[in-house]
Design a protein around this motif. Sequence first.
Motif, PDB file in Angstrom:
ATOM      1  N   VAL A   1       4.222   3.446  -9.589  1.00  0.00           N
ATOM      2  CA  VAL A   1       3.209   2.393  -9.665  1.00  0.00           C
ATOM      3  C   VAL A   1       3.234   1.742 -11.043  1.00  0.00           C
ATOM      4  N   SER A   2       3.339   2.556 -12.086  1.00  0.00           N
ATOM      5  CA  SER A   2       3.396   2.034 -13.447  1.00  0.00           C
ATOM      6  C   SER A   2       4.583   1.090 -13.620  1.00  0.00           C
ATOM      7  N   THR A   3       5.727   1.470 -13.072  1.00  0.00           N
ATOM      8  CA  THR A   3       6.922   0.618 -13.160  1.00  0.00           C
ATOM      9  C   THR A   3       6.695  -0.715 -12.466  1.00  0.00           C
ATOM     10  N   SER A   4       6.060  -0.689 -11.298  1.00  0.00           N
ATOM     11  CA  SER A   4       5.810  -1.929 -10.547  1.00  0.00           C
ATOM     12  C   SER A   4       4.824  -2.835 -11.281  1.00  0.00           C
TER      13      SER A   4
ATOM     14  N   ALA B   1       0.822  -1.213   0.000  1.00  0.00           N
ATOM     15  CA  ALA B   1       0.000   0.000   0.000  1.00  0.00           C
ATOM     16  C   ALA B   1       0.854   1.261   0.000  1.00  0.00           C
ATOM     17  N   SER B   2       2.058   1.182   0.597  1.00  0.00           N
ATOM     18  CA  SER B   2       2.914   2.376   0.651  1.00  0.00           C
ATOM     19  C   SER B   2       3.364   2.810  -0.744  1.00  0.00           C
ATOM     20  N   LEU B   3       3.384   1.857  -1.683  1.00  0.00           N
ATOM     21  CA  LEU B   3       3.728   2.201  -3.060  1.00  0.00           C
ATOM     22  C   LEU B   3       2.749   3.231  -3.610  1.00  0.00           C
ATOM     23  N   PHE B   4       1.477   3.103  -3.243  1.00  0.00           N
ATOM     24  CA  PHE B   4       0.443   4.012  -3.735  1.00  0.00           C
ATOM     25  C   PHE B   4       0.353   5.279  -2.880  1.00  0.00           C
TER      26      PHE B   4
END
Length: 488
Positions: free
Chosen positions: A290-293, A65-68
Motif C-alpha cells: 500500500v505504501s508503494t502504491s 480494494a484488493s490492494l488493501f
Amino acid sequence: MAITGIGSGMDINGMVKALVSAESAPKTAQLDRLEKTTTTKVSALGQFRSALSTFQTALDKLNDASLFEKRSATSSSADTVSISADADAVAGGYNVQVFNLAQTSKVALAGFDNATDALGTGTLTINVGDESLDIDVTEGSNSLADIRDAINTAGKESGLSATIVSDPSGEGGARLVLSSSKSGTGNDISVAVSDATGELGSLAFAPPSGTDANFEATPADAENPRAARVISYSRDANLAIDGINLSSTSNTVEDAIEGVTLTLNSAQSAEDIANAETISLSVTEDKAGVSTSINDFVDAYNKMLESVNSLTSVTAVGGDDSEPLAAALVGDSSVRSFMSAMRSELGTVASGSGIRILADLGITTQSDGTLAVDTTKMNKALDNNFEQVNEFFTGDQGLMARLEAKVEPYTETGGILDSRTTALQNTLSGPGGVDEQREELAARLEKLEARLFAQFNAMDTLVSQMSSTSTFLTSQLDSLPGFVQKDS
C-alpha cells in the motif's frame, strides 16, 4: 518559360515574379504562422493527454480494494514450512512444529531374470487406498516392459506410474517398481492377480501390516534378493500449530488456519522436536504494498504537474525589450480548468473519522504545487488506521474515484481533449483550413501571374512596335533632300 521583354528590353519575368511574390508574402506568412501555432498546440495537447493517462494508471492502481486485502506472510524457517495468505487471513502469529512430512507409497515387486521374458496371462488389480486399476495381461504383451507400459497408460490420470529397475549383478533381477502420487495414511499400493498363468502370479503383493512408527521401508531379504519389498509407505503429515497436533494427507495444508496455506518442506530434526523448537509464522496486512502504491500516486501527480508546467511556462529571454518565449498551452482554458479541479479535490476533506485529508497521511502540497510524503507519518497512519486509509482512497466516494471523475472527461474518446484536437486538425486540413487556403492562394497567384504576363507582354509588343515606327521615321527623315542631321 517564354522569353519576354525583347521588344522593350525590360526583365518582364523578374518583374512578374516580384509582383507575385509581393502579393503572396503576407498571406503565406499568415498561413505559416497559423499552421505552426496549430501544429504546436496539437502536439502539446497530445503530451497533456499522455500525462493524464499515466496519472490515471496510478489512480486505478490505488483505487483497488484488493490492494488493501493482500496479506504479507513470513516464516522463520521457510526451508521447513513456508506460508502464504489471502484476504480471509487474520493478522496474527503462529508457532509450528513439523514432525514428519506426508509420504506416498512406492513398492518394488518380485524380480525376474529380465524385463522382456513372457510371464503368463491374467489380470493385475492394483489398489491405492480405495481406488483400483485393472490391467489385462494377454499373450504377446505379457513381459515386464509390456506391463509397465500398460500401467503408465492406464494410471496416468490417477497418478500411478511404473518403472523397471534391473540389478546389474543379476542377483536381484529385473523389478517392476510402482509409484503413487497419492499421499496420506491408508493409500499404500497392493497388487492382486487373478486368472494367472505362468509366472504372472508372482507379481501379487500386499504391504506388511502394522508398519513401525517411523514408517521405515522394509529391508531387502538377504536370503531372497528378488522378493518384493516396500520402498516407502504412504502416510499423513504430522504437525502442531500452537501446540495443537494436526495431521494432513498432503504437505500442502490449507484448512488449518483460515485464509492461510502452509507448505511443509521438511521435517524438523529429532533433537529440535525433543527440545520443542518451533517455527514462527506471521500474517500481517501488506502495508508495504500500500505504501508503494501511495508513493507511486504522489510521483505520478508530480510528473503530471511537471508536464503541465512545461506546457504552460513563459520564459524570459535577452534584455527587457525582448519578447518572452511562451509554451504552447499558456493561458489554455482546458489546462486551467483541469488543474483547478485537481487542487480542489486534493484539498477536499472527506467525511467520517480517522483519515479525512491527505495531510493526515503525511502528504502535503509544496510551494511549487508538488506533493511531498512524510514517510514516518504515513507509516504511522497505516499502522494505526489501515482500514480508514482504505476507505479514504478506494470506493465510489474515495479520493481516487473523485480524481478519476475529473480526469476522465479530458481523456475519454470524444472528450474535451479529443474535441480540441479535432478542431485544431480541422484548422489545418478541414473545410476552409490552412491546406484549402493554400490551394486557393496558389490558384489566385497563378491567375495573377498569367494576367501580369499578358499585360507586360502587350506593353512589350507596343513598345516594340513604337520602336520600329521610330526607326522607320528616322530613316525616312534622313533620306529627305536638304535634310541635315545635326550632331548631338
